[in-house]
Design an enzyme around this catalytic site. Structure first.
Site, short mmCIF file in Angstrom:
data_model
loop_
_atom_site.label_atom_id
_atom_site.label_comp_id
_atom_site.label_asym_id
_atom_site.label_seq_id
_atom_site.Cartn_x
_atom_site.Cartn_y
_atom_site.Cartn_z
CG ASP A 96 -0.18 0.07 2.52
OD1 ASP A 96 1.06 0.18 2.49
OD2 ASP A 96 -0.82 0.04 3.58
N GLY A 99 -0.80 5.89 2.74
CA GLY A 99 -1.85 6.90 2.89
C GLY A 99 -2.83 6.59 4.01
CG ASP A 150 -5.16 6.84 -1.18
OD1 ASP A 150 -4.17 6.43 -0.54
OD2 ASP A 150 -6.29 6.33 -1.07
N GLY A 220 -11.41 3.99 0.35
CA GLY A 220 -12.40 4.74 1.11
C GLY A 220 -13.64 3.96 1.48
CG ASP A 270 -5.96 -5.51 1.71
OD1 ASP A 270 -5.52 -5.21 2.83
OD2 ASP A 270 -6.59 -4.69 1.00
CB CYS A 308 -12.36 -26.54 7.57
SG CYS A 308 -10.80 -25.73 7.18
CB CYS A 310 -7.21 -25.78 7.14
SG CYS A 310 -7.59 -25.61 8.90
CB CYS A 313 -10.07 -28.41 10.41
SG CYS A 313 -10.68 -26.77 10.91
CG HIS A 339 -9.75 -22.42 10.74
ND1 HIS A 339 -10.30 -23.47 10.04
CD2 HIS A 339 -10.78 -21.54 10.97
CE1 HIS A 339 -11.60 -23.25 9.87
NE2 HIS A 339 -11.91 -22.09 10.42
#
Length: 381
Positions: A96, A99, A150, A220, A270, A308, A310, A313, A339
């Site tokens: 980023d 800003g 920005d 924003g 994100d 799940c 993962c 789990c 997770h």
């Protein structure tokens, strides 16, 4: 004209909505969209190793220019061979511009046409960040995708203030584009602002599209406005952006907002949400939120989410993870962080499949029902 550092390839549009299936081709690999990008604020995704991130299917991760500028300093990162080498991540990195942090973390900020004077949130030292300085830092960090510097005004700021702010952000975007040293290796995105005002979003988009950035961010939003308000703004903002460039909605990471954003033509998201809530024991599951520290899980030997697969789990129970939190063991927050990130990355994988199959609306309906989002005032994350 040099080729931009990244390219977007639109593979398919969903038949019934504005959703897009595509891929982003970067100097560090090609990644499918729509995508969720885990946030590694200080050159690390909190509690996760690069190997774990790869295993769970992360493609591009995010890092914060403001934090890395203050600590350890962009010159040190550059000396280390850039952010990829420094943090041992050989896939995509997006930075980023700093800003948002200037407007959310810093004290005593004073905005001028030149840039922003403010005090460090670490030690109170006076600092100055301008479009040129932000780009210089991002060039030194060496990310694949960079953001323009920005101003991020509060959503409910006055119309006149937001209009002036949008006009300044457009001028800053142009200055950043001129300052950018390495467009062949790093792609600079423009950020569309304008609060909740359609005419100001149009103005912002028109200015930025005329500068021909390789991608566009929608800024924003996710700053305190309601979900309905965010969707209303996306409804009129995404159509203003070119079809052949990626669209990135900044700071959005709750499962419902990801799906709603995709329906409206967004490609990239994100958010710190999955890792932040994981560290206090809150888990995202296919049945809604689960606070694993709660007493009712003390003898619950089932996984955090029965749907799940993962690492967490497959191997550990709610009772065990709760015990780790109660005993203040770091491994507990590593397991919940893993997770939650996996949950969102996997959600996006399912969303991509639903676009492929032209049944995203049915997918949304089923997911919202299971997650408990179809009630009148659903619990927010």
């Amino acid at each position: 004209m040099t080729e931009p550092a990244i390219k977007y390839r639109l593979i398919k549009k969903e038949k019934h909505t504005g959703a897009r299936l595509g891929e982003i081709i970067t100097p560090h690999g090609t990644f499918p969209t729509p995508m969720f990008m885990p946030v590694g604020t200080q050159a690390t995704v909190k509690a996760m190793s690069p190997e774990e991130l790869k295993a769970m299917g992360a493609g591009i991760i995010l890092s914060n220019t403001y934090h890395l500028w203050l600590r350890p300093g962009e010159d040190l990162v550059k000396e280390a061979g850039g952010l990829h080498k420094f943090m041992n991540w050989d896939q995509g990195i997006l930075t980023d511009s700093g800003g948002f942090q200037v407007f959310s973390l810093a004290d005593m900020r004073n905005i001028t046409e030149e840039g922003v004077h403010f005090k460090s949130h670490l030690n109170g030292a006076p600092l100055f960040l301008s479009p040129e300085k932000a780009i210089q830092i991002e060039n030194a960090l060496g990310s694949d995708i960079m953001m323009s510097f920005d101003e991020c005004p509060p959503f409910y700021e006055s119309y006149d203030y937001i209009k002036k702010s949008v006009e300044r952000t457009s001028r800053w975007a142009e200055r950043g584009l001129k300052a950018h040293q390495d467009p062949e290796k790093q792609a600079l995105f423009g950020i569309v602002q304008g609060g909740g005002h359609e005419d100001l979003r149009k103005l912002s988009a028109r200015d930025l599209v005329s500068l021909d950035f390789p991608g566009y961010s929608i800024g924003g939003l996710s700053v305190g406005e309601s979900k309905a308000e965010m969707n209303r703004v996306l409804d009129f903002t995404t159509p203003l952006l070119p079809e052949d460039k990626p669209r990135y909605l900044m700071g959005v990471g709750s499962p419902d907002a990801l799906i709603d954003g995709v329906l409206r033509g967004v490609d990239m998201f994100d958010c710190v949400l999955p890792t932040r809530i994981a560290r206090n024991g809150t888990c995202m599951t296919s049945h809604g939120r689960l606070v694993v520290k709660n007493a009712k899980y003390a003898r619950d030997f089932s996984p955090i989410d029965d749907n799940c697969d993962c690492y967490t789990c497959r191997n550990y129970t709610r009772a065990y993870v709760r015990h780790l939190f109660k005993a203040d063991e770091t491994f507990g927050l590593r397991l919940t962080s893993y997770h939650n990130l996996y949950f969102l990355l996997n959600l996006m994988k399912q969303v991509r499949q639903a676009i492929m199959d032209d049944n995203l609306l049915e997918f949304k309906e089923h997911f919202f029902e299971e997650y408990g989002l179809n009630v009148k005032n659903p619990k927010n994350f």
